[in-house]
Design an enzyme around this catalytic site. Structure first.
Site, PDB file in Angstrom:
ATOM      1  N   GLU A 198      51.511  70.839  74.758  1.00 60.33           N
ATOM      2  CA  GLU A 198      51.750  70.323  73.375  1.00 60.33           C
ATOM      3  C   GLU A 198      51.244  72.003  72.812  1.00 60.33           C
ATOM      4  O   GLU A 198      50.007  71.974  73.026  1.00 60.33           O
ATOM      5  CB  GLU A 198      51.295  69.596  72.284  1.00 60.33           C
ATOM      6  CG  GLU A 198      50.942  67.959  72.347  1.00 60.33           C
ATOM      7  CD  GLU A 198      50.423  66.865  71.843  1.00 60.33           C
ATOM      8  OE1 GLU A 198      49.872  67.642  71.082  1.00 60.33           O
ATOM      9  OE2 GLU A 198      49.410  66.726  73.136  1.00 60.33           O
ATOM     10  N   ASN A 257      47.535  67.677  65.839  1.00 59.32           N
ATOM     11  CA  ASN A 257      46.121  66.962  66.219  1.00 59.32           C
ATOM     12  C   ASN A 257      44.967  66.454  65.210  1.00 59.32           C
ATOM     13  O   ASN A 257      45.476  66.625  63.976  1.00 59.32           O
ATOM     14  CB  ASN A 257      45.362  68.551  67.747  1.00 59.32           C
ATOM     15  CG  ASN A 257      44.396  68.162  68.171  1.00 59.32           C
ATOM     16  OD1 ASN A 257      43.484  66.978  68.216  1.00 59.32           O
ATOM     17  ND2 ASN A 257      44.609  67.799  69.950  1.00 59.32           N
ATOM     18  N   ARG A 258      43.796  67.135  65.312  1.00 58.73           N
ATOM     19  CA  ARG A 258      43.168  66.241  65.049  1.00 58.73           C
ATOM     20  C   ARG A 258      42.239  67.374  63.630  1.00 58.73           C
ATOM     21  O   ARG A 258      42.396  68.633  63.764  1.00 58.73           O
ATOM     22  CB  ARG A 258      41.791  66.228  65.443  1.00 58.73           C
ATOM     23  CG  ARG A 258      42.086  64.252  66.127  1.00 58.73           C
ATOM     24  CD  ARG A 258      41.194  63.914  67.576  1.00 58.73           C
ATOM     25  NE  ARG A 258      41.283  62.775  68.432  1.00 58.73           N
ATOM     26  CZ  ARG A 258      42.116  63.071  68.756  1.00 58.73           C
ATOM     27  NH1 ARG A 258      42.917  64.308  69.743  1.00 58.73           N
ATOM     28  NH2 ARG A 258      42.884  61.567  69.290  1.00 58.73           N
ATOM     29  N   HIS A 279      55.714  66.916  70.194  1.00 55.63           N
ATOM     30  CA  HIS A 279      54.868  65.978  70.993  1.00 55.63           C
ATOM     31  C   HIS A 279      55.842  65.551  72.972  1.00 55.63           C
ATOM     32  O   HIS A 279      55.584  64.354  72.550  1.00 55.63           O
ATOM     33  CB  HIS A 279      53.945  65.456  70.341  1.00 55.63           C
ATOM     34  CG  HIS A 279      53.140  64.365  70.823  1.00 55.63           C
ATOM     35  ND1 HIS A 279      52.732  63.487  71.961  1.00 55.63           N
ATOM     36  CD2 HIS A 279      51.814  64.190  70.428  1.00 55.63           C
ATOM     37  CE1 HIS A 279      51.607  63.443  72.397  1.00 55.63           C
ATOM     38  NE2 HIS A 279      50.918  63.902  70.894  1.00 55.63           N
ATOM     39  N   HIS A 297      46.949  64.238  63.627  1.00 55.07           N
ATOM     40  CA  HIS A 297      49.056  64.398  63.691  1.00 55.07           C
ATOM     41  C   HIS A 297      49.581  64.406  62.145  1.00 55.07           C
ATOM     42  O   HIS A 297      50.686  63.992  62.067  1.00 55.07           O
ATOM     43  CB  HIS A 297      49.800  64.052  64.365  1.00 55.07           C
ATOM     44  CG  HIS A 297      49.199  63.978  66.167  1.00 55.07           C
ATOM     45  ND1 HIS A 297      48.704  65.378  66.496  1.00 55.07           N
ATOM     46  CD2 HIS A 297      49.039  62.865  67.225  1.00 55.07           C
ATOM     47  CE1 HIS A 297      48.680  65.492  67.673  1.00 55.07           C
ATOM     48  NE2 HIS A 297      49.084  64.069  67.928  1.00 55.07           N
ATOM     49  N   ASP A 301      42.802  65.953  77.538  1.00 56.17           N
ATOM     50  CA  ASP A 301      43.001  65.600  76.488  1.00 56.17           C
ATOM     51  C   ASP A 301      42.366  66.451  75.927  1.00 56.17           C
ATOM     52  O   ASP A 301      41.613  66.636  74.780  1.00 56.17           O
ATOM     53  CB  ASP A 301      42.625  64.274  75.763  1.00 56.17           C
ATOM     54  CG  ASP A 301      43.762  63.940  74.751  1.00 56.17           C
ATOM     55  OD1 ASP A 301      44.058  65.090  74.349  1.00 56.17           O
ATOM     56  OD2 ASP A 301      43.788  63.508  73.927  1.00 56.17           O
ATOM     57  N   GLN A 333      47.737  72.266  73.991  1.00 53.54           N
ATOM     58  CA  GLN A 333      47.213  70.237  74.314  1.00 53.54           C
ATOM     59  C   GLN A 333      47.674  69.772  75.629  1.00 53.54           C
ATOM     60  O   GLN A 333      49.028  69.604  75.463  1.00 53.54           O
ATOM     61  CB  GLN A 333      47.059  70.068  72.923  1.00 53.54           C
ATOM     62  CG  GLN A 333      45.966  68.419  72.899  1.00 53.54           C
ATOM     63  CD  GLN A 333      44.875  68.454  72.982  1.00 53.54           C
ATOM     64  OE1 GLN A 333      44.823  69.730  72.530  1.00 53.54           O
ATOM     65  NE2 GLN A 333      44.548  67.650  72.840  1.00 53.54           N
ATOM     66  N   TYR A 357      56.086  63.454  75.764  1.00 52.58           N
ATOM     67  CA  TYR A 357      55.911  63.051  76.892  1.00 52.58           C
ATOM     68  C   TYR A 357      56.962  63.319  78.589  1.00 52.58           C
ATOM     69  O   TYR A 357      58.625  63.624  78.123  1.00 52.58           O
ATOM     70  CB  TYR A 357      56.121  61.966  76.892  1.00 52.58           C
ATOM     71  CG  TYR A 357      54.618  61.495  75.918  1.00 52.58           C
ATOM     72  CD1 TYR A 357      54.958  61.434  74.922  1.00 52.58           C
ATOM     73  CD2 TYR A 357      53.737  60.573  76.432  1.00 52.58           C
ATOM     74  CE1 TYR A 357      53.949  61.021  73.769  1.00 52.58           C
ATOM     75  CE2 TYR A 357      52.000  60.458  76.038  1.00 52.58           C
ATOM     76  CZ  TYR A 357      52.647  59.970  74.295  1.00 52.58           C
ATOM     77  OH  TYR A 357      51.749  60.491  73.021  1.00 52.58           O
TER      78      TYR A 357
END
Ligand code: GAL
Length: 373
Positions: A338, A104-105, A204, A130, A276, A310, A206
Site C-alpha cells: 500500500e 492506516n492509523r 489496498h 483507514h 505490517d 505499507q 491483496y
C-alpha cells in the site's frame, strides 16, 4: 491555396482524426452489480490488447479481479475479491479498495491543525484506522469510462463532505485506473480541499501470485528498496523513529522470501504479528518494490511517487472471508503493498507532511506492473 479550400482541408483532417480516435476506443464494459444506500454499483471489465482482464467497481473504487498469465500462459485471478456485490458490504478488510481519508492509523483518533483538535471514529483498538468504518472504501463513487484513453481506463470521483468521518474540508478525490497493454495498472490520484486538512490515500489490493485463494504468500520473494522502516508500538502506531533495515529481518533491499525471517524473535515482528510496517522508499519513482513467485513465474513491480509503502502480509486474515470461486482467504494468503505516507503523520511533525491546503492539488501515481520470469 484559397482560404476556403484550406478550411475544407482542415475539416477533412479533423474528421479523419476523430474517426481514428473513436476506433481507438478501448474496451471497457459496465454492468450493474448492486445498489448501496441508493447509489448504483457497477462492475467494470477492462480488457487489454493482451487479452488480460482487470475488473473494478465504483463501490470503494476497488480492484476486484485481475487475471494475468503464469509462465506457461495459464491465466488466473491473483487479487482478492468476491463473486457478488454482497460479499463486499459485510466489513471485508478493504479488498482492492481506495482507502481514505487517512489510510492506516491515527493514534487515539486525534490530531490538531492550527490549534483545533479533531476527533475521528475509533475502529481499531484505541485508534482510528483507514478513515473510519465508513471511509472511502465503503462509499459509492461516480464512474466515468475514459473513452479517449489509449488503454482501457476508468475514472472514479467522490466528493467527501466537510467533517466526513471527522476530517475538515470538502475534499474532492479522483482515482483513475488505466490498464495498459503491457499489463500495468496505473492508478492516478488527484485531491483538492476547500479547508486545510490531512489525508493519506492508497490502494489496498491483496495479491497472491499463485492465484487468489491458492495457499499462502510465504514463498513470494520480495524486494523493497528501502534502507529504513517505521517501527511501531503494540497498537501499530509509529514510535517516531526511523530504523535502518540493515542487519534486521526488515532488510528486503535484496530478495528474501516473506517467510524466511517472519518467525524471528524480533521486537517489530512480534508487535506487528508479522510484517505490517511502512518502509521508506530510497528513490521514489524508480521500481520501488517487486515480488516474484517462482512456481508460476509471476512477477509484480511497484512504482510510486509516494514516500513509502505499507507492507502487510495478511496477518489478520483468518479464512472467514470467502472470495472468488468459493475460496477462503486464509491467514497470510495475501499480501498488500500500500503506497503512501507513514501512519499517524499528523501527530509526527518530522514525518513528511500530509497536510493539504485550499488551492493546492495533490497528484500522485502508483503503478503495479505484471510479467513473468
Ligand atoms: C492494513 C493494516 C493492517 C490491517 C489491514 C486491514 O493496511 O496495515 O494492520 O489493519 O490493513 O485488515
Amino acid at each position: 491555396m484559397k482560404k476556403h479550400n484550406l478550411l475544407i482541408l482542415l475539416f477533412a483532417v479533423a474528421a479523419i482524426m476523430t474517426g481514428c480516435l473513436s476506433k481507438k476506443q478501448a474496451p471497457v464494459t459496465q454492468e450493474l452489480y448492486g445498489t448501496y444506500k441508493g447509489g448504483e454499483v457497477y462492475l467494470l471489465t477492462l480488457t487489454n490488447k493482451a487479452g488480460n482482464v482487470l475488473k473494478l467497481t465504483n463501490f470503494g473504487a476497488r480492484i476486484t479481479w485481475l487475471e494475468v498469465p503464469d509462465k506457461e500462459g495459464k491465466k488466473e485471478n491473483i487479487t482478492f475479491g468476491f463473486d457478488t456485490f454482497d460479499g463486499m458490504i459485510g466489513g471485508d478488510p478493504y479488498f482492492g479498495a481506495v482507502v481514505g481519508r487517512y489510510a492506516n492509523r491515527i493514534a487515539k483518533g486525534k490530531f490538531t491543525l492550527d490549534g483545533v483538535e479533531y476527533s475521528l471514529p475509533i475502529n481499531n483498538g484505541p485508534n482510528s484506522l483507514h478513515g473510519g468504518p465508513a471511509g472511502w472504501h465503503s462509499v459509492v463513487w461516480n464512474t466515468e469510462i475514459l473513452k479517449k484513453s489509449d488503454f482501457p481506463s476508468v475514472k472514479f470521483t467522490y466528493n467527501s463532505p466537510d467533517m466526513e468521518a471527522g476530517y475538515p474540508g470538502n475534499m474532492s478525490v479522483e482515482a483513475t485506473y488505466t490498464w495498459t497493454d503491457n499489463n500495468e495498472i496505473i492508478i492516478d490520484y488527484t485531491l483538492t480541499t476547500d479547508k486545510k486538512t490531512v489525508f493519506n490515500i492508497t490502494n489496498h489490493a491483496y495479491f497472491n501470485l499463485h492465484g487468489a485463494g491458492n495457499g499462502d504468500i510465504l514463498d513470494h520473494q520480495l524486494v523493497i528498496k528501502a534502507s529504513n522502516f517505521v517501527p511501531v508500538d503494540t497498537f501499530l502506531i509509529p514510535t517516531g523513529e526511523l530504523r535502518p533495515v540493515a542487519g534486521t529481518p526488515f532488510d528486503f533491499t535484496t530478495p528474501h522470501t516473506i517467510g524466511e525471517r517472519i518467525g524471528e524473535n524480533y521486537d517489530q515482528l512480534i508487535f506487528g504479528k508479522g510484517y505490517d510496517h511502512t518502509f521508506v522508499f530510497d528513490n521514489a519513482e524508480e521500481v520501488d518494490a517487486s515480488v516474484y513467485e517462482p512456481v508460476s513465474g509471476r512477477f509484480m513491480e511497484v512504482i510510486s511517487d509516494q514516500p513509502g509503502v505499507q507492507f502487510y502480509c495478511g496477518n489478520f486474515l483468518n479464512g472467514t472471508r470467502i472470495g472468488h470461486g468459493g475460496k477462503p482467504y486464509n491467514y497470510r494468503s495475501g499480501m498488500c503493498l500500500e503506497t503512501g505516507h507513514y501512519p499517524d503523520s499528523p501527530n509526527h511533525p518530522d514525518f513528511p507532511s500530509t497536510v493539504l491546503n485550499p488551492g493546492e492539488t495533490f497528484k500522485s501515481r502508483t503503478i503495479y506492473r505484471f510479467s513473468v520470469k
